[in-house]
Design an enzyme around this catalytic site. Structure first.
Site, PDB file in Angstrom:
ATOM      1  N   TRP A  90       9.405  34.084 -48.057  1.00 24.54           N
ATOM      2  CA  TRP A  90       9.036  32.852 -48.772  1.00 24.54           C
ATOM      3  C   TRP A  90       7.551  32.557 -48.610  1.00 24.54           C
ATOM      4  O   TRP A  90       6.889  32.121 -49.561  1.00 24.54           O
ATOM      5  CB  TRP A  90       9.890  31.675 -48.328  1.00 24.54           C
ATOM      6  CG  TRP A  90      11.353  31.888 -48.606  1.00 24.54           C
ATOM      7  CD1 TRP A  90      12.360  31.831 -47.692  1.00 24.54           C
ATOM      8  CD2 TRP A  90      11.965  32.224 -49.858  1.00 24.54           C
ATOM      9  NE1 TRP A  90      13.564  32.107 -48.317  1.00 24.54           N
ATOM     10  CE2 TRP A  90      13.349  32.346 -49.627  1.00 24.54           C
ATOM     11  CE3 TRP A  90      11.478  32.432 -51.158  1.00 24.54           C
ATOM     12  CZ2 TRP A  90      14.253  32.671 -50.654  1.00 24.54           C
ATOM     13  CZ3 TRP A  90      12.375  32.759 -52.169  1.00 24.54           C
ATOM     14  CH2 TRP A  90      13.741  32.876 -51.909  1.00 24.54           C
TER      15      TRP A  90
ATOM     16  N   ASP B 118       6.050  24.367 -46.785  1.00 22.66           N
ATOM     17  CA  ASP B 118       7.347  24.586 -47.416  1.00 22.66           C
ATOM     18  C   ASP B 118       8.395  24.285 -46.347  1.00 22.66           C
ATOM     19  O   ASP B 118       8.568  25.070 -45.421  1.00 22.66           O
ATOM     20  CB  ASP B 118       7.433  26.042 -47.899  1.00 22.66           C
ATOM     21  CG  ASP B 118       8.817  26.399 -48.435  1.00 22.66           C
ATOM     22  OD1 ASP B 118       9.707  25.522 -48.460  1.00 22.66           O
ATOM     23  OD2 ASP B 118       9.002  27.575 -48.824  1.00 22.66           O
TER      24      ASP B 118
ATOM     25  N   LYS C  51      18.885  23.459 -49.508  1.00 21.13           N
ATOM     26  CA  LYS C  51      19.017  24.025 -48.162  1.00 21.13           C
ATOM     27  C   LYS C  51      19.484  22.985 -47.148  1.00 21.13           C
ATOM     28  O   LYS C  51      20.087  23.334 -46.160  1.00 21.13           O
ATOM     29  CB  LYS C  51      17.716  24.672 -47.703  1.00 21.13           C
ATOM     30  CG  LYS C  51      17.219  25.790 -48.605  1.00 21.13           C
ATOM     31  CD  LYS C  51      18.063  27.044 -48.509  1.00 21.13           C
ATOM     32  CE  LYS C  51      17.721  28.084 -49.577  1.00 21.13           C
ATOM     33  NZ  LYS C  51      16.334  28.450 -49.658  1.00 21.13           N
TER      34      LYS C  51
HETATM   35  C1  PLP Z   1      15.321  29.177 -50.360  1.00 20.01           C
HETATM   36  C2  PLP Z   1      13.921  29.017 -50.027  1.00 20.01           C
HETATM   37  C3  PLP Z   1      12.917  29.069 -51.012  1.00 20.01           C
HETATM   38  C4  PLP Z   1      13.219  29.318 -52.466  1.00 20.01           C
HETATM   39  O1  PLP Z   1      13.765  28.166 -52.974  1.00 20.01           O
HETATM   40  P1  PLP Z   1      14.156  27.979 -54.519  1.00 20.01           P
HETATM   41  O2  PLP Z   1      14.552  26.533 -54.527  1.00 20.01           O
HETATM   42  O3  PLP Z   1      15.289  28.921 -54.770  1.00 20.01           O
HETATM   43  O4  PLP Z   1      12.976  28.268 -55.337  1.00 20.01           O
HETATM   44  C5  PLP Z   1      11.610  28.890 -50.618  1.00 20.01           C
HETATM   45  N1  PLP Z   1      11.284  28.649 -49.340  1.00 20.01           N
HETATM   46  C6  PLP Z   1      12.226  28.590 -48.357  1.00 20.01           C
HETATM   47  C7  PLP Z   1      11.801  28.318 -46.950  1.00 20.01           C
HETATM   48  C8  PLP Z   1      13.561  28.760 -48.673  1.00 20.01           C
HETATM   49  O5  PLP Z   1      14.493  28.687 -47.713  1.00 20.01           O
END
Ligand code: PLP
Length: 355
Positions: A98, A166, A190
């Site tokens: 990511w 993020d 998540k």
């Molecule tokens: C799942 C995830 C993503 C991607 O997320 P999307 O909503 O599918 O674009 C990005 N960063 C992290 C840390 C994730 O766990």
């Protein structure tokens, strides 16, 4: 019911599922799926969702909270576009898939990215330490919890530049001091709600200063903030369920209480991994994630037998990410300690038979 250790979309409290199901059938005489996003009843939902985010994370007044679509993946681009200034330079920490995605997208929109710390040399099984954040950059970016590998920053980077994060897979799982950050973003699915919504928390003084020559309306947080997340049709159902989940979280002691529970869940599983001779943790101990616990069987020949054992106990979602193999137990807020105990018992009994 199954015990869901899946990495996302996440498990949510049963009570939230029930309330969400009810609102599909009857939300003030309509279905939540058909209500206009301009209707005062939904405007009230959006307002409450935003205010509950502020409450749960003690977001200071000089921050905007915004719900958009696009997932964290679009967040990679939006973050770069929002924070780029004259120098168009940024520092990124690479802790895996990511984080690498965020780097790639920032470069695509013209940011000169300095990857000043990385754990790529060890297949991302640790969090880099002892680095210095570069100075004279527009911002610093990192990924607080690395969902795929099971590593988590316990201390955040120290920098005078705006810090962007993020937080998709650990937001609302532990206390954070929002004032350390310029911009936080997180896909809802998540730990917050159903897929479809993406949360942004951004310091107000950072808005409206992008130097990007390319800034489509949808990617401009300044415009979304001005329209209170209603610039276009928001992900109505996802925001509604995230709001219900935040109500539930706050009614049960908030982030402060859930952090303790998450700690207890992680302690229970990691102590089984460490004491059980058939298993090993997959990442550096001090960087272990409380959300995504990754581990391996020491003897691959036992794989089929172990897979049958956990599947037989109604556990789902345990295989590791396709890029890492092994196992990953994702233990988001709504997963009870009793579910972790079921997995621990399976591992324990398995070792009695095969150890
Ligand atoms: C799942 C995830 C993503 C991607 O997320 P999307 O909503 O599918 O674009 C990005 N960063 C992290 C840390 C994730 O766990």
């Amino acid at each position: 019911m199954k015990y869901n250790f899946g990495a996302g979309p996440c498990i949510l409290p049963q009570e939230v599922f029930q309330q969400a199901a009810q609102a599909v059938l009857d939300f003030n005489g309509l279905s939540i799926l058909e209500v206009s996003h301009r209707h005062k009843d939904f405007v009230a939902v959006m307002d409450e969702a935003i205010s509950l985010v502020k409450k749960a994370l003690h977001v200071p007044d000089n921050y905007e909270v915004i719900f958009l679509q696009g997932g964290a993946t679009l967040g990679f681009t939006i973050t770069a576009l929002t924070l780029m200034r004259e120098t168009k330079k940024a520092g990124y920490i690479n802790t895996g898939t990511w984080a690498s995605g965020a780097i790639k997208e920032a470069r695509k929109v013209g940011v000169d990215v300095d990857v000043f710390a990385s754990s790529e040399d060890q297949k991302f099984n640790y969090i880099p330490k002892g680095y210095q954040c570069p100075k004279e950059v527009d911002y610093i970016h990192f990924t607080s919890n690395n969902t795929i590998y099971g590593t988590q920053f316990k201390d955040f980077p120290k920098t005078d530049s705006p810090l962007a994060c993020d937080m998709s897979s650990d937001i609302f799982s532990r206390k954070v001091d929002v004032s350390q950050f310029g911009l936080i973003y997180a896909g809802a699915q998540k730990n917050l709600g159903p897929a479809g919504a993406t949360l942004y928390i951004v310091r107000k003084d950072l808005l409206g200063k992008s130097t990007s020559p390319f800034l489509p309306t949808y990617l401009d947080l300044t415009q979304h903030a001005a329209k209170e997340s209603m610039l276009n049709t928001p992900p109505v159902f996802s925001v509604y369920v995230a709001m219900l989940n935040l109500r539930h979280l706050l009614a049960h002691g908030g982030v402060e209480a859930i952090e303790k529970e998450n700690r207890a869940k992680a302690d229970l599983l990691y102590s089984e991994i460490d004491s059980n001779p058939l298993f090993s943790g997959a990442v550096a101990r001090e960087d272990r994630s409380d959300m995504n616990v990754t581990f391996r069987l020491n003897n691959e020949q036992l794989k089929d037998a172990f897979d049958n054992a956990w599947k037989g106990a109604d556990i789902v979602g345990l295989p590791g990410h396709r890029s890492t193999g092994g196992y990953r137990a994702s233990m988001y807020n709504a997963l009870p300690l009793s579910s972790v105990q079921v997995l621990v018992d399976v591992m324990h009994d398995f070792t009695k038979k095969h150890g």
